[in-house]
Enzyme design. Structure first.
Site, PDB file in Angstrom:
ATOM      1  N   HIS A  56       0.947  -1.137  -0.159  1.00  0.00           N
ATOM      2  CA  HIS A  56      -0.004   0.384  -0.198  1.00  0.00           C
ATOM      3  C   HIS A  56       0.816   1.101   0.092  1.00  0.00           C
ATOM      4  CE1 HIS A  56      -3.356  -2.444   0.491  1.00  0.00           C
ATOM      5  NE2 HIS A  56      -2.865  -3.081   1.587  1.00  0.00           N
ATOM      6  N   HIS A 218      -7.304  -4.732  -0.817  1.00  0.00           N
ATOM      7  CA  HIS A 218      -7.082  -5.084  -1.088  1.00  0.00           C
ATOM      8  C   HIS A 218      -7.432  -6.381  -2.719  1.00  0.00           C
ATOM      9  CE1 HIS A 218      -6.529  -4.532   3.531  1.00  0.00           C
ATOM     10  NE2 HIS A 218      -5.156  -4.947   2.971  1.00  0.00           N
TER      11      HIS A 218
END
Length: 334
Positions: A56, A218
């Site tokens: 991320h 995700h």
């Protein structure tokens, strides 16, 4: 699979070694998986610790530095860090004023930060924890009970970090972090799936010519799939979903912080064009934008797409947002 890596097994450690080489102002432990600002204990400030699965970036390690996080704990790709990492980070940054854990609402992160808080308190470290759960797309998902924590994490870390830098006590820093989370909402859109190094293929199937509305960071499912839409149509849908959910956060015509966040593979040319549409929708809805940030900040590896995060911002939050910050990924005023 074409990736700029040595191997799936070493990708996180290699990235941390690169972070250390590029930013000597940080103490980076590629083995124990912690990133700490070198002056974390100076001045008796409250320490801020966050973390989560890698993939991320720049969240969270890219936000370690003056005016933001004191330390970050990177896990394996899309996998929570373990309590020992969080405990080491808390001890490394505790200068006597206590430590705030900033936790995105994903089950692994929540459980492991809770365990780390218990261990730290047993060792004499005062801990407060704040849960970030800003995503309005879905209530429960593959990784989460309740709303997911997404783009508002940046707002929480920046504003709480500014308060800690100014010397605010732990309880006040935690209260501000909760205030920011309560005032923030996000909505994400995927134009393509992402590929994890370990899997080597897309994490979910998104047919050609379709997009997913309300995706998680995700690749978790969103609200629905539709044929590809224009930037204007996507902005209308995403901003509408955010503002509808923000109806309880007053004032309805109050200014907002606006984040247009890329998911990793969307170029700035597209993101700024999308921000123009977001700003237009907000103007039509009578919502002034006090501050705007556009770029890749809370990403999902090589996913194409974006998210919109809005935060109702009073004078206090704007002052703390504007306060100086100096991290690898966010810096102004210094």
């Amino acid at each position: 699979m074409r990736m700029l890596i040595n191997s799936a097994e070493t990708v996180v450690a290699d990235a941390l070694r690169g972070l250390a080489a590029a930013h000597p102002e940080l103490e980076v432990d590629a083995v124990q998986r912690t990133v700490v600002r070198r002056d974390a204990r100076a001045g008796g400030r409250v320490g801020l610790v966050s973390g989560g699965g890698s993939g991320h970036e720049p969240l969270h390690a890219g936000f370690v530095g003056p005016g933001m996080l004191s330390a970050a704990c990177p896990g394996e790709v899309f996998t929570s860090p373990v309590p020992d990492q969080m405990l080491r980070a808390a001890k490394a940054v505790d200068g006597g004023a206590g430590v705030l854990f900033i936790v995105k609402n994903y089950t692994g992160d929540v459980l492991n930060f809770e365990m780390a808080a218990e261990l730290a308190q047993e060792d004499g470290v005062r801990i407060e924890s704040v849960l970030v759960n800003d995503d309005v797309a879905v209530t429960d998902s593959l990784y989460t009970a309740g709303r997911r924590g997404t783009g508002a994490t940046l707002f929480v870390e920046k504003i709480a970090g500014a308060a800690a830098e100014a010397g605010a006590p732990l309880e006040e820093v935690a209260a501000l972090a909760r205030k920011v989370n309560d005032a923030s909402r996000s909505f994400g859109v995927a134009l393509s799936a992402c590929t994890t190094p370990a899997k080597g293929s897309p994490t979910f199937n998104l047919p050609e010519g379709e997009l997913e509305l309300g995706i998680g960071i995700h690749g978790e499912p969103g609200r629905e799939r539709r044929p590809m839409m224009s930037a204007r149509e996507i902005a209308q849908f995403a901003v509408g979903a955010v503002l509808d959910d923000m109806a309880s956060v007053g004032p309805a015509d109050g200014p907002v912080l606006a984040l247009v966040n890329g998911m990793g593979a969307t170029p700035l040319l597209e993101l700024y064009g999308f921000h123009a549409e977001v700003a237009g929708v907000l103007e039509q809805r009578g919502v002034p934008v006090a501050r705007a940030l556009v770029g890749n900040y809370v990403t999902s590896l090589d996913m194409a797409g974006c998210s919109v995060t809005l935060c109702r911002a009073d004078e206090e939050l704007l002052r703390l947002w504007d306060a100086p910050v100096q991290t690898a990924a966010l810096r102004w005023g210094r």
